[in-house]
Scaffold this motif. Structure first.
Motif, short mmCIF file in Angstrom:
data_model
loop_
_atom_site.label_atom_id
_atom_site.label_comp_id
_atom_site.label_asym_id
_atom_site.label_seq_id
_atom_site.Cartn_x
_atom_site.Cartn_y
_atom_site.Cartn_z
N MET A 59 76.05 20.49 24.88
CA MET A 59 75.17 20.59 23.98
C MET A 59 73.90 21.97 24.57
O MET A 59 73.98 21.91 26.03
N SER A 60 73.65 23.23 24.64
CA SER A 60 73.08 24.45 24.18
C SER A 60 72.75 25.15 24.03
O SER A 60 73.49 25.21 22.55
N GLY A 61 71.61 26.24 24.18
CA GLY A 61 71.58 27.52 22.95
C GLY A 61 70.96 27.12 22.36
O GLY A 61 70.31 26.22 22.00
N VAL A 62 71.45 27.28 20.86
CA VAL A 62 70.67 27.33 19.15
C VAL A 62 70.45 26.17 19.63
O VAL A 62 69.61 25.59 18.40
N THR A 63 72.22 25.07 19.62
CA THR A 63 72.01 23.62 18.72
C THR A 63 70.88 22.75 19.70
O THR A 63 70.01 21.77 19.48
N ALA A 64 70.34 23.15 20.91
CA ALA A 64 69.14 22.51 21.93
C ALA A 64 68.18 22.82 20.67
O ALA A 64 66.62 22.16 22.05
N ILE A 65 67.51 23.67 20.07
CA ILE A 65 65.90 24.41 19.73
C ILE A 65 65.63 23.01 18.58
O ILE A 65 64.30 22.41 19.65
N PRO A 66 66.62 22.08 18.00
CA PRO A 66 65.91 21.22 17.15
C PRO A 66 65.47 20.36 18.62
O PRO A 66 64.19 19.62 18.30
N VAL A 67 65.77 20.12 19.08
CA VAL A 67 65.43 18.84 20.42
C VAL A 67 64.28 19.30 21.27
O VAL A 67 63.08 18.36 20.88
N LEU A 68 64.16 20.48 21.66
CA LEU A 68 63.27 21.50 22.00
C LEU A 68 61.45 20.85 21.16
O LEU A 68 60.80 20.74 21.73
N LEU A 69 61.83 21.27 19.94
CA LEU A 69 61.04 21.40 19.19
C LEU A 69 60.34 19.75 18.71
O LEU A 69 59.07 20.37 18.89
N ILE A 70 61.94 18.88 18.88
CA ILE A 70 60.95 17.56 18.42
C ILE A 70 60.72 17.26 19.47
O ILE A 70 59.33 16.58 19.50
N GLY A 71 61.00 17.31 21.18
CA GLY A 71 60.17 16.83 21.97
C GLY A 71 58.74 17.45 22.57
O GLY A 71 58.00 16.61 22.19
N LEU A 72 59.06 18.45 22.28
CA LEU A 72 57.16 19.17 22.18
C LEU A 72 56.46 18.45 20.95
O LEU A 72 54.80 18.03 21.69
N TRP A 77 42.65 38.63 14.88
CA TRP A 77 41.71 36.65 14.81
C TRP A 77 43.08 36.03 13.92
O TRP A 77 43.54 35.02 14.86
N ARG A 78 43.67 36.45 13.36
CA ARG A 78 45.20 35.72 12.79
C ARG A 78 45.75 35.89 14.15
O ARG A 78 46.93 35.00 14.10
N LEU A 79 46.54 37.03 14.37
CA LEU A 79 47.50 37.13 15.25
C LEU A 79 47.50 36.15 16.74
O LEU A 79 48.08 35.44 17.17
N GLY A 80 46.50 36.00 16.81
CA GLY A 80 46.14 35.44 17.60
C GLY A 80 46.54 33.98 18.40
O GLY A 80 46.63 32.92 19.09
N VAL A 81 45.70 33.06 16.63
CA VAL A 81 46.25 31.56 16.51
C VAL A 81 47.46 31.16 16.50
O VAL A 81 47.85 30.23 16.94
N VAL A 82 48.53 32.54 15.49
CA VAL A 82 49.60 31.92 16.13
C VAL A 82 50.46 32.57 18.01
O VAL A 82 51.10 31.64 18.07
N LEU A 83 49.37 33.83 18.25
CA LEU A 83 50.08 33.80 19.69
C LEU A 83 49.97 32.04 19.99
O LEU A 83 50.65 31.90 20.75
N VAL A 84 48.80 31.66 20.44
CA VAL A 84 48.60 30.79 21.33
C VAL A 84 49.48 29.51 21.09
O VAL A 84 49.26 28.80 21.50
N PHE A 85 50.12 29.60 19.43
CA PHE A 85 50.27 28.56 18.81
C PHE A 85 52.13 28.62 19.78
O PHE A 85 52.62 28.14 19.78
N THR A 86 52.96 30.01 19.35
CA THR A 86 53.70 30.47 19.84
C THR A 86 54.49 30.66 21.19
O THR A 86 55.54 30.20 21.69
N VAL A 87 53.36 31.14 22.05
CA VAL A 87 53.79 31.83 23.43
C VAL A 87 54.03 30.29 24.35
O VAL A 87 55.43 29.92 24.78
N PRO A 88 53.50 29.57 24.09
CA PRO A 88 53.88 27.77 25.08
C PRO A 88 55.38 27.51 24.16
O PRO A 88 56.35 27.26 25.13
N VAL A 89 55.84 27.32 23.47
CA VAL A 89 57.46 27.49 23.06
C VAL A 89 58.71 28.51 23.03
O VAL A 89 59.20 28.15 23.24
N LEU A 90 57.64 28.94 23.34
CA LEU A 90 58.69 30.53 23.59
C LEU A 90 58.96 30.38 25.29
O LEU A 90 59.90 30.98 25.91
N ALA A 91 57.90 29.90 25.83
CA ALA A 91 58.05 29.89 27.09
C ALA A 91 58.52 28.41 27.79
O ALA A 91 59.62 28.52 28.72
N ALA A 92 58.68 27.44 26.57
CA ALA A 92 59.64 26.47 27.19
C ALA A 92 60.57 26.73 26.93
O ALA A 92 62.18 25.66 26.99
#
Lengths: 189, 309
Positions: free
Chosen positions: B1-14, B68-83
């Motif tokens: 398992m790697s790549g796209v199939t690991a995405i749900p695992v990553l999101l649930i783990g986070l 303002w709204r973009l900033g809120v979205v960035l604070v949430f998405t950036v750590p997920v993308l870094a992970a």
């Protein structure tokens, strides 16, 4: 040409167009913060095109550097602007005639370069480790350029700080730097 | 398992780790306050989230709503993308990029943009000062953090996270090769998530700072994003310094979970142990002490790498 190459080309074109569009919008907004972040968006799009050209390291480091650069502009805003906060609209363009002449000349020069230079077509095998090859290239013949640019940037940083600071180390540590603990406003010492 | 199939695992783990961090913080708080600690603490994050979801999102006169709204979205998405570069089990990651550690550092730097936008957007004084505070804090922690990340790359001779894990196989963990780097990483990671002693951008002396004008779902997304930044920083310490999945007896994925939980608990506890640092003092400490310290550590590690051949 395979389908994979085509989709990469399409992505390249999209990001290139995004870079140009956000770069243009920088000068059409009346908010300094929006201008800074549009410029950042433009740089990030360039980083994406660089990544698509198999230079992942340069792409990632561009994200880091450009983000730091644009955010540091906010610090300079505090240091130098009359109105670092608030949403007062301000004009993003000035010296228009001069700027127009310079930009048209630069555009002509760059376009002429693209068309006139005999670009080498890449025939050799791509290096195994692109990051390593880039590092070697930069640290060998391009070293002087980097050193000169680094010293120039450092001089600019020191000069701008000297302009903005109203309290230096002599205010904090005394005229002969004799205090062992600095005296800072709002801090007993 | 790697790549796209690991995405749900990553999101649930986070998601689970964010919930764990928030509950644990509540437990520490209850212990320090002398309240009885029970299983109800596990419900605290969910209850808070529900309360925020039921509230109206707030607005201000003449905001820069886009940023303002973009900033809120960035604070949430950036750590997920870094992970995406973090190994979830031996050989499993969403994207094991050849420049993994640079990707993580670069993406987490976009957090500055997000937090600054959230501070700037509402056209309100306290959030704006909070946004500026986070940038000043970034000036303090980012250079030591970048040098620390380079140190680990130098030890492994690679920027790829799986190579860094492989470099610690059967040998000492990089936390022992470079103890100062590990210490500075934990400190910078806490500052990066403006958590605990480094929570000045959202401090009470600014009436909540960056998040003063956030309400309802915006506040929820921002808060979860901040926890995600803490979780991702803790999880990234495991491959970087603590040998990744390597360990005796237990299977690799379990070791990753155990180590991540321990680091996360350490970072969460910082909020309840250390007082909030004055920003100008931390700034000076970072430039006068931490940067030279990490540079010396980098040179020592360079010598070790040369001697090992």
């Amino acid at each position: 040409m395979t389908a994979a190459v085509n989709s990469a080309d399409a992505l390249f074109l999209i990001f290139a167009a995004l870079a140009v569009w956000t770069g243009w919008r920088v000068f059409r907004t009346d908010s300094m913060v929006r201008a800074a972040f549009l410029l950042l968006a433009s740089f990030l799009a360039v980083a994406a095109t660089v990544t698509l050209m198999a230079s992942q390291f340069v792409g990632a480091i561009m994200i880091l550097m450009m983000t730091g650069e644009m955010v540091l502009m906010a610090v300079f805003m505090v240091m130098f602007m009359m109105n670092p906060g608030g949403l007062m609209p301000m004009q993003m363009v000035h010296q228009q005639r001069f700027a127009l002449i310079v930009s048209v000349l630069v555009f002509i020069a760059l376009t002429a370069m693209i068309l006139l230079v005999d670009w080498q077509v890449h025939t050799t095998q791509m290096p195994e480790d692109v990051t390593y090859a880039i590092g070697e290239g930069m640290m060998q013949e391009k070293m002087l350029v980097f050193l000169a640019a680094g010293v120039a940037l450092l001089a600019c940083m020191i000069a701008s700080l000297a302009l903005a600071l109203h309290r230096g180390r002599y205010d904090r540590y005394g005229d002969r730097l004799e205090r062992s603990r600095p005296v800072d406003p709002g801090w007993p010492g | 398992m790697s790549g796209v199939t690991a995405i749900p695992v990553l999101l649930i783990g986070l998601a689970v780790l964010v919930w764990f961090a928030a509950s644990l913080s509540s437990v520490f708080g209850a212990m320090l306050a002398g309240r009885p600690v029970g299983l109800t603490e596990l419900a605290v994050p969910g209850r808070g989230a529900l309360r925020l979801l039921l509230k109206e999102r707030s607005s201000t006169p003449m905001p820069d709503a886009l940023l303002w709204r973009l900033g809120v979205v960035l604070v949430f998405t950036v750590p997920v993308l870094a992970a995406v570069v973090i190994p979830l089990a031996p050989g499993v990651a969403v994207a094991d990029l050849p420049v993994g550690i640079v990707w993580w550092t670069a993406l987490m730097a976009l957090l500055w943009v997000g937090v600054f936008m959230v501070g700037w957007g509402p056209n309100s004084a306290y959030p704006m000062v909070g946004g500026y505070r986070f940038i000043a804090q970034a000036l303090a922690y980012e250079m030591p953090l970048a040098i620390v990340v380079i140190t680990v790359g130098l030890l492994a001779g690679s920027l790829r996270v799986s190579d860094i894990v492989a470099g610690q196989e059967g040998g000492l963990w990089y936390a022992l090769w470079a103890p100062a780097a590990f210490f500075v990483y934990l400190m910078s990671a806490t500052a990066q998530a403006f958590w605990g002693p480094f929570a000045t951008p959202i401090a009470s002396d600014l009436a909540g700072g960056v998040r003063a004008e956030l309400g309802g779902v915006d506040r929820l997304v921002f808060t979860v994003g901040r926890y995600a930044a803490l979780v991702v920083a803790a999880a990234f310490a495991v491959p970087l310094f603590l040998g990744g999945h390597h360990g005796p007896l237990l299977p690799g994925w379990l070791w990753i979970i155990v180590k991540t939980l321990l680091v996360l608990a350490l970072l969460v506890s910082a909020r309840w142990i250390w007082p909030r640092l004055r920003l100008d003092r931390f700034e000076e400490f970072a430039w006068v002490v931490l940067i030279p310290l990490t540079l010396v550590q980098l040179f020592v590690v360079g010598a070790i790498v040369l001697l090992r051949g």
